[in-house]
Enzyme design. Structure first.
Site, PDB file in Angstrom:
ATOM      1  N   TYR A 176     -12.596   0.275-100.761  1.00  0.00           N
ATOM      2  CA  TYR A 176     -13.309   1.551-100.806  1.00  0.00           C
ATOM      3  C   TYR A 176     -12.702   2.534 -99.785  1.00  0.00           C
ATOM      4  O   TYR A 176     -12.339   2.141 -98.679  1.00  0.00           O
ATOM      5  CB  TYR A 176     -14.806   1.350-100.493  1.00  0.00           C
ATOM      6  N   ASP A 227     -17.657   2.513 -93.085  1.00  0.00           N
ATOM      7  CA  ASP A 227     -18.557   2.471 -94.234  1.00  0.00           C
ATOM      8  C   ASP A 227     -18.352   1.175 -95.016  1.00  0.00           C
ATOM      9  O   ASP A 227     -17.265   0.937 -95.554  1.00  0.00           O
ATOM     10  CB  ASP A 227     -18.258   3.689 -95.142  1.00  0.00           C
ATOM     11  N   HIS A 229     -20.052   0.505 -97.677  1.00  0.00           N
ATOM     12  CA  HIS A 229     -20.273   0.943 -99.063  1.00  0.00           C
ATOM     13  C   HIS A 229     -21.002  -0.083 -99.921  1.00  0.00           C
ATOM     14  O   HIS A 229     -20.577  -0.399-101.041  1.00  0.00           O
ATOM     15  CB  HIS A 229     -18.966   1.393 -99.712  1.00  0.00           C
ATOM     16  N   GLU A 253     -22.001   1.712 -91.686  1.00  0.00           N
ATOM     17  CA  GLU A 253     -22.778   2.396 -92.731  1.00  0.00           C
ATOM     18  C   GLU A 253     -22.937   1.547 -93.989  1.00  0.00           C
ATOM     19  O   GLU A 253     -22.014   0.816 -94.363  1.00  0.00           O
ATOM     20  CB  GLU A 253     -22.019   3.687 -93.068  1.00  0.00           C
ATOM     21  N   GLU A 279     -27.464   7.456 -97.870  1.00  0.00           N
ATOM     22  CA  GLU A 279     -26.843   8.577 -98.591  1.00  0.00           C
ATOM     23  C   GLU A 279     -27.328   8.657-100.040  1.00  0.00           C
ATOM     24  O   GLU A 279     -27.266   9.706-100.656  1.00  0.00           O
ATOM     25  CB  GLU A 279     -25.310   8.509 -98.530  1.00  0.00           C
ATOM     26  N   ARG A 300     -29.093   8.726 -93.398  1.00  0.00           N
ATOM     27  CA  ARG A 300     -27.989   9.452 -94.029  1.00  0.00           C
ATOM     28  C   ARG A 300     -28.408  10.448 -95.102  1.00  0.00           C
ATOM     29  O   ARG A 300     -27.564  11.018 -95.793  1.00  0.00           O
ATOM     30  CB  ARG A 300     -27.037   8.426 -94.666  1.00  0.00           C
ATOM     31  N   GLU A 356     -21.465  14.239 -91.423  1.00  0.00           N
ATOM     32  CA  GLU A 356     -20.194  13.911 -92.065  1.00  0.00           C
ATOM     33  C   GLU A 356     -19.513  15.195 -92.552  1.00  0.00           C
ATOM     34  O   GLU A 356     -20.167  16.098 -93.067  1.00  0.00           O
ATOM     35  CB  GLU A 356     -20.455  12.986 -93.265  1.00  0.00           C
ATOM     36  N   TRP A 419     -20.137  -0.845-106.303  1.00  0.00           N
ATOM     37  CA  TRP A 419     -18.960  -0.083-105.889  1.00  0.00           C
ATOM     38  C   TRP A 419     -19.223   0.560-104.543  1.00  0.00           C
ATOM     39  O   TRP A 419     -20.307   1.010-104.262  1.00  0.00           O
ATOM     40  CB  TRP A 419     -18.618   1.011-106.922  1.00  0.00           C
TER      41      TRP A 419
HETATM   42  C1  GCO Z   1     -19.557   8.694 -97.832  1.00  0.00           C
HETATM   43  C2  GCO Z   1     -19.768   8.172 -99.193  1.00  0.00           C
HETATM   44  C3  GCO Z   1     -19.116   8.858-100.324  1.00  0.00           C
HETATM   45  C4  GCO Z   1     -19.604   8.314-101.652  1.00  0.00           C
HETATM   46  C5  GCO Z   1     -19.698   9.403-102.635  1.00  0.00           C
HETATM   47  C6  GCO Z   1     -20.193   8.980-103.985  1.00  0.00           C
HETATM   48  O1  GCO Z   1     -19.963   8.004 -96.929  1.00  0.00           O
HETATM   49  O2  GCO Z   1     -19.036   9.774 -97.718  1.00  0.00           O
HETATM   50  O3  GCO Z   1     -19.948   6.805 -99.249  1.00  0.00           O
HETATM   51  O4  GCO Z   1     -17.751   8.977-100.241  1.00  0.00           O
HETATM   52  O5  GCO Z   1     -18.814   7.302-102.099  1.00  0.00           O
HETATM   53  O6  GCO Z   1     -20.527  10.394-102.131  1.00  0.00           O
HETATM   54  O7  GCO Z   1     -20.444  10.071-104.785  1.00  0.00           O
HETATM   55 MG    MG Z   2     -20.996   6.288 -97.431  1.00  0.00          MG
END
Ligand code: GCO
Ligand code: MG
Length: 419
Positions: A176, A227, A229, A253, A279, A300, A356, A419
């Site tokens: 990622y 991150d 993810h 994160e 997020e 987030r 961010e 993902w």
């Molecule tokens: C981040 C995020 C993004 C996401 C994206 C998906 O921390 O910036 O994880 O890059 O992957 O916003 O739409």
């Molecule tokens: Mg993220």
């Protein structure tokens, strides 16, 4: 005696301030897709709000057009809280990313209008500056550790004081946060979802080495973020957090998906690495337990995905009670309008943590002229009345919507993963 007839909301509105006379949805793709709502009042003032939901843009656009815009016409533009409650309670079907992005678009546009009416930058209406500027973190990434260090060095050179580090993992086809070509990393990159292959075991072996390499080269003054993810189980995340403790991360994160908020209890029991999540959250209820049990350090949620400025203020106030700070999502898939609004929020909110910042491409910046600026590691929302971001509609029309998807991930045995 006969009771006087009750006035309808519309009748009350017509006696008060400016009414909403027009609300339009603009979808444009200057490098990537964005959904914008433009609201105009009877005073001729307009405001804009972001409603972008990456990979699901037209769902928000249709929701706004068909189910929200007809209810806005004639309403008092000053009654932001009332409009928020009307759209939230009035939908009956509460919460969810599509609904909350649509509400956010309306809310952000109305705050823009109110601040323009007051002839003030939005942060003044929100209580004024709580700090000199907004500390932001950027993204550094590489296909190997050398490239990653190069990328960190370039960002330090630009003035960033906080950097998120992501690297390709040896033996893993797709990590990622790393670009697939030479261009900058952009999450939504396929006309159908690209399939990636992932191994958490290989990642867990590599991640401490990555952080060690960056710390050895750049020392401990630079704030480092990472991150996960959503790819680890709680116990895998706990073990990663533990193995990264000596590298003093600013945060780890999305260590594990947070639909089950209790999952973070397990991670918390094992590690002092600070945790950030949210997020993909769209409401205060998504983080109620995480915050009240102090299972995370940073929330987030961001303006466009969590119901606008109005709801973000509520989340931040709640988080403040428990020592949790804000760390709003700010990838390229939030439009410059959300970024501008977020910066006013960040500047004013007492428990701000970090913001961010993933810069947009030149085309996006041109379609959305904005007052915000980056200088010496800080962002400044600017002093324009409103949130300081506009849309050039003529230019926007030159970039029609293009269907784009985020990737999906499978484990090495072919199982679907997060993902
Ligand atoms: C981040 C995020 C993004 C996401 C994206 C998906 O921390 O910036 O994880 O890059 O992957 O916003 O739409
Ligand atoms: Mg993220």
């Amino acid at each position: 005696m006969q009771e006087p007839e009750r006035e309808t909301t519309q009748q009350v509105a017509s006696k008060q301030g400016a009414r909403i006379v027009d609300a339009r949805v603009i979808v444009t793709c200057p490098g990537r897709n964005f959904v914008t709502l433009k609201i105009t009042t009877s005073d001729g003032v307009y405001g804009v709000g972001d409603g972008t939901l990456n990979g699901r843009e037209l769902a928000v656009s249709a929701y706004l057009q068909e189910h929200v815009v007809p209810c806005l016409i004639g309403r008092d533009a000053d009654r932001i809280e009332d409009t928020w409650q009307y759209l939230y309670r009035g939908a009956y079907w509460r919460r969810g990313p599509v609904t909350m992005a649509a509400i956010a678009a309306v809310d952000t546009a109305l705050w823009d209008i109110k601040a323009k009416g007051a002839n003030m930058p939005l942060y003044q209406l929100l209580g004024g500056r709580g700090r000199d500027g907004v500390t932001v973190y950027c993204h550094a990434n590489g296909h190997d550790l050398g490239e990653l260090c190069e990328s960190v060095a370039q960002h330090v050179e630009l003035g960033y004081k906080a950097v998120r580090v992501q690297c390709a993992v040896p033996g893993v086809a797709d990590a990622y946060g790393v670009s697939h070509g030479d261009g900058p990393y952009e999450p939504a990159d396929g006309s159908v979802p690209r399939e990636e292959v992932w191994s958490t075991a290989k990642y867990l072996r590599f991640a401490p080495k990555m952080m060690e390499t960056v710390r050895l080269r750049f020392g401990f003054d630079l704030a480092l973020l990472h991150d996960g993810h959503h790819r680890m189980t709680p116990i895998e995340a706990a073990s990663l957090g533990k193995s990264l403790e000596e590298f003093r991360l600013f945060w780890l994160e999305d260590a594990t998906p947070a639909e089950n908020q209790q999952a973070f209890r397990l991670i918390r029991q094992h590690t002092t690495t600070p945790l950030a999540v949210g997020e993909v959250f769209n409401s205060i209820f998504d983080c109620q337990q995480l915050i009240s049990e102090q299972l995370i350090d940073y929330i987030r949620a961001t303006v466009v995905h969590a119901g606008g400025i109005t709801h973000m203020r509520r989340i931040a106030s709640f988080a403040d009670l428990y020592g949790v700070k804000t760390g709003s999502h700010g990838p390229t898939d939030v439009s410059p309008i959300c970024m501008g609004a977020a910066l006013h929020f960040d500047l004013s909110v007492p428990n701000f943590g970090i913001q961010e910042h993933m810069p947009h491409c030149a085309e996006t910046d041109e379609v959305f002229p904005h007052a915000y600026r980056f200088k010496d590691g800080l962002m400044h929302p600017g002093e324009s009345a409103g949130h300081g971001v506009d849309i050039d509609e003529k230019l926007a029309a030159r970039f029609p919507y293009k269907r784009m998807y985020l990737p999906v991930a499978r484990l090495e045995d072919g199982s679907m993963h997060n993902w």
